[in-house]
Scaffold this motif. Structure first.
Motif, short mmCIF file in Angstrom:
data_model
loop_
_atom_site.label_atom_id
_atom_site.label_comp_id
_atom_site.label_asym_id
_atom_site.label_seq_id
_atom_site.Cartn_x
_atom_site.Cartn_y
_atom_site.Cartn_z
N THR A 1 0.84 -1.20 0.00
CA THR A 1 0.00 0.00 0.00
C THR A 1 0.87 1.25 0.00
O THR A 1 2.09 1.19 0.18
CB THR A 1 -0.90 0.03 1.23
OG1 THR A 1 -0.08 0.11 2.40
CG2 THR A 1 -1.78 -1.22 1.31
N ALA A 2 0.24 2.39 -0.20
CA ALA A 2 0.96 3.66 -0.20
C ALA A 2 1.74 3.85 1.10
O ALA A 2 2.93 4.19 1.08
CB ALA A 2 -0.02 4.81 -0.40
N VAL A 3 1.11 3.62 2.23
CA VAL A 3 1.79 3.84 3.51
C VAL A 3 2.92 2.83 3.70
O VAL A 3 3.97 3.16 4.27
CB VAL A 3 0.78 3.81 4.68
CG1 VAL A 3 0.27 2.39 4.97
CG2 VAL A 3 1.40 4.43 5.93
N ALA B 1 5.30 7.67 8.07
CA ALA B 1 4.84 7.46 6.69
C ALA B 1 3.48 8.11 6.49
O ALA B 1 3.21 8.73 5.45
CB ALA B 1 4.80 5.97 6.37
N ARG B 2 2.59 7.95 7.47
CA ARG B 2 1.27 8.58 7.37
C ARG B 2 1.40 10.11 7.32
O ARG B 2 0.72 10.77 6.52
CB ARG B 2 0.39 8.15 8.56
CG ARG B 2 -0.11 6.72 8.46
CD ARG B 2 -1.17 6.44 9.50
NE ARG B 2 -0.61 6.44 10.85
CZ ARG B 2 -0.12 5.37 11.46
NH1 ARG B 2 -0.09 4.20 10.82
NH2 ARG B 2 0.36 5.44 12.69
N GLU B 3 2.30 10.66 8.14
CA GLU B 3 2.52 12.10 8.13
C GLU B 3 3.04 12.57 6.77
O GLU B 3 2.64 13.61 6.26
CB GLU B 3 3.51 12.49 9.22
CG GLU B 3 2.97 12.33 10.64
CD GLU B 3 4.05 12.55 11.69
OE1 GLU B 3 5.20 12.88 11.30
OE2 GLU B 3 3.75 12.42 12.89
N GLY B 4 3.95 11.76 6.18
CA GLY B 4 4.51 12.11 4.89
C GLY B 4 3.46 12.12 3.79
O GLY B 4 3.45 13.01 2.93
N LEU B 5 2.56 11.15 3.82
CA LEU B 5 1.50 11.10 2.82
C LEU B 5 0.50 12.23 3.02
O LEU B 5 -0.03 12.80 2.05
CB LEU B 5 0.80 9.75 2.85
CG LEU B 5 1.63 8.60 2.26
CD1 LEU B 5 1.01 7.26 2.60
CD2 LEU B 5 1.74 8.76 0.73
N GLU B 6 0.23 12.57 4.25
CA GLU B 6 -0.64 13.72 4.52
C GLU B 6 -0.02 15.00 3.99
O GLU B 6 -0.71 15.88 3.46
CB GLU B 6 -0.92 13.82 6.01
CG GLU B 6 -1.85 12.72 6.53
CD GLU B 6 -1.87 12.63 8.05
OE1 GLU B 6 -1.17 13.44 8.70
OE2 GLU B 6 -2.59 11.75 8.57
N ALA B 7 1.32 15.12 4.08
CA ALA B 7 2.02 16.33 3.62
C ALA B 7 1.91 16.52 2.12
O ALA B 7 1.99 17.66 1.62
CB ALA B 7 3.48 16.28 4.04
N VAL B 8 1.72 15.42 1.37
CA VAL B 8 1.57 15.53 -0.09
C VAL B 8 0.11 15.35 -0.51
O VAL B 8 -0.20 15.14 -1.68
CB VAL B 8 2.47 14.51 -0.82
CG1 VAL B 8 3.93 14.77 -0.53
CG2 VAL B 8 2.09 13.07 -0.49
N LEU C 1 -2.18 13.05 0.44
CA LEU C 1 -2.69 11.69 0.21
C LEU C 1 -3.05 10.98 1.51
O LEU C 1 -3.01 9.75 1.58
CB LEU C 1 -1.64 10.87 -0.56
CG LEU C 1 -1.41 11.28 -2.01
CD1 LEU C 1 -0.32 10.42 -2.63
CD2 LEU C 1 -2.70 11.16 -2.82
N GLY C 2 -3.44 11.75 2.52
CA GLY C 2 -3.84 11.13 3.77
C GLY C 2 -5.05 10.22 3.63
O GLY C 2 -5.25 9.32 4.45
N HIS C 3 -5.82 10.41 2.56
CA HIS C 3 -7.01 9.59 2.32
C HIS C 3 -6.70 8.37 1.45
O HIS C 3 -7.61 7.59 1.12
CB HIS C 3 -8.09 10.43 1.64
CG HIS C 3 -7.69 10.96 0.30
ND1 HIS C 3 -6.59 11.78 0.12
CD2 HIS C 3 -8.23 10.77 -0.94
CE1 HIS C 3 -6.49 12.08 -1.17
NE2 HIS C 3 -7.47 11.48 -1.83
N GLN D 1 -4.20 1.30 -7.84
CA GLN D 1 -5.43 2.03 -7.52
C GLN D 1 -5.21 3.54 -7.50
O GLN D 1 -6.14 4.30 -7.21
CB GLN D 1 -5.97 1.57 -6.17
CG GLN D 1 -6.34 0.09 -6.12
CD GLN D 1 -6.67 -0.37 -4.71
OE1 GLN D 1 -5.91 -0.13 -3.77
NE2 GLN D 1 -7.81 -1.03 -4.57
N LEU D 2 -3.99 3.98 -7.82
CA LEU D 2 -3.64 5.39 -7.78
C LEU D 2 -3.37 5.91 -9.19
O LEU D 2 -2.89 5.17 -10.05
CB LEU D 2 -2.40 5.61 -6.91
CG LEU D 2 -2.48 5.13 -5.46
CD1 LEU D 2 -1.11 5.28 -4.79
CD2 LEU D 2 -3.54 5.92 -4.69
N SER D 3 -3.65 7.18 -9.42
CA SER D 3 -3.30 7.81 -10.69
C SER D 3 -1.78 8.01 -10.75
O SER D 3 -1.07 7.87 -9.75
CB SER D 3 -4.00 9.17 -10.81
OG SER D 3 -3.45 10.08 -9.86
N GLY D 4 -1.29 8.37 -11.95
CA GLY D 4 0.14 8.62 -12.09
C GLY D 4 0.64 9.72 -11.16
O GLY D 4 1.68 9.60 -10.53
N GLY D 5 -0.14 10.81 -11.07
CA GLY D 5 0.25 11.90 -10.18
C GLY D 5 0.26 11.48 -8.72
O GLY D 5 1.13 11.90 -7.95
#
Length: 247
Positions: free
Chosen positions: A109-111, A130-137, A139-141, A149-153
């Motif tokens: 998964t992303a995280v 890792a969760r904090e890092g994804l929230e910063a970009v 992607l916290g959701h 399941q994710l787009s290229g961006g």
């Protein structure tokens, strides 16, 4: 091991760097006497035709390719003095890398993808960070989503979060928007520059896009394995010609 350079010194110091690779047609001189110094906190755009040695130089800076001759000092370390384990620790502790191809692990998964370098570094709080890092970009959701399941961006934003997760002193980015459409690429680039600025990270960015290079504080042009100009005026940047015979 040689004495490390001062914290006040350059984060990258390349001296008379040469790299020769064997090929079916004979030896190829990929890098031909590179001299380059990058200050801590600087943003440097690397431009030049395909086959000019840009990506190879980045691989040498990351300790992923050893030069034939020359000096490579990064983050105060003489890379020639490090064995493979030492180079792996050097990358873990000092370098984040973002590629054009996102290089996410499809079964994670992303995280989990973002947590990998933190786990390698022995961080007990790997998943929290890792969760904090994804929230910063933004992607916290998307923490539990797989790359498919994710787009290229979104995948490139996961790669950015992973690259910044260990708070590296140096971020190397090789055509980070090459697989993205213009609007998505612009968003990812803004995130990258914002993260680098807020965290004091040195950014070295390889790109064919003159507008992207112009966002850097300095632009270096490589031609045929040599630095043609180490301070290209950003207002004078033009699209880079790609020769038909480029490697």
């Amino acid at each position: 091991m040689s004495d490390p350079v001062s914290v006040a010194g350059p984060i990258i110091a390349l001296g008379d760097l040469h790299l020769k690779l064997d090929s079916a047609a004979g030896p190829v001189n990929v890098l031909r006497g590179i001299d380059l110094s990058v200050a801590r906190g600087e943003t440097v755009g690397i431009v030049g035709p395909s086959g000019s040695g840009k990506s190879t130089m980045m691989m040498v800076i990351a300790g992923l390719e050893r030069p034939t001759t020359g000096r490579v000092e990064v983050a105060g370390l003489d890379l020639a003095s490090l064995d493979e384990d030492g180079l792996a620790r050097f990358r873990r502790d000092h370098v984040g890398i973002v590629f054009q191809a996102f290089h996410l692990i499809a079964t994670m998964t992303a995280v989990e993808n973002v947590a990998i370098p933190l786990e390698f570094a022995g961080r007990a709080d790997a998943f929290a960070r890792a969760r904090e890092g994804l929230e910063a970009v933004g992607l916290g959701h998307r923490l539990g989503h797989y790359p498919s399941q994710l787009s290229g961006g979104e995948q490139q934003r996961v790669a950015l979060a992973r690259a910044f997760s260990t708070e590296p002193s140096l971020l190397l980015a090789d055509e980070p928007t090459g697989n993205l459409d213009g609007e998505t690429g612009a968003h990812v680039v803004s995130l990258m520059f914002d993260l680098a600025r807020s965290r004091g990270t040195t950014l070295v960015l390889i790109t064919h896009d003159p507008a992207l290079a112009a966002r850097c504080s300095r632009v270096v042009r490589l031609v045929d394995g040599r630095i043609a100009d180490a301070d290209v005026p950003r207002s004078g940047l033009r699209p880079v010609a790609v020769p038909a015979s480029g490697r």
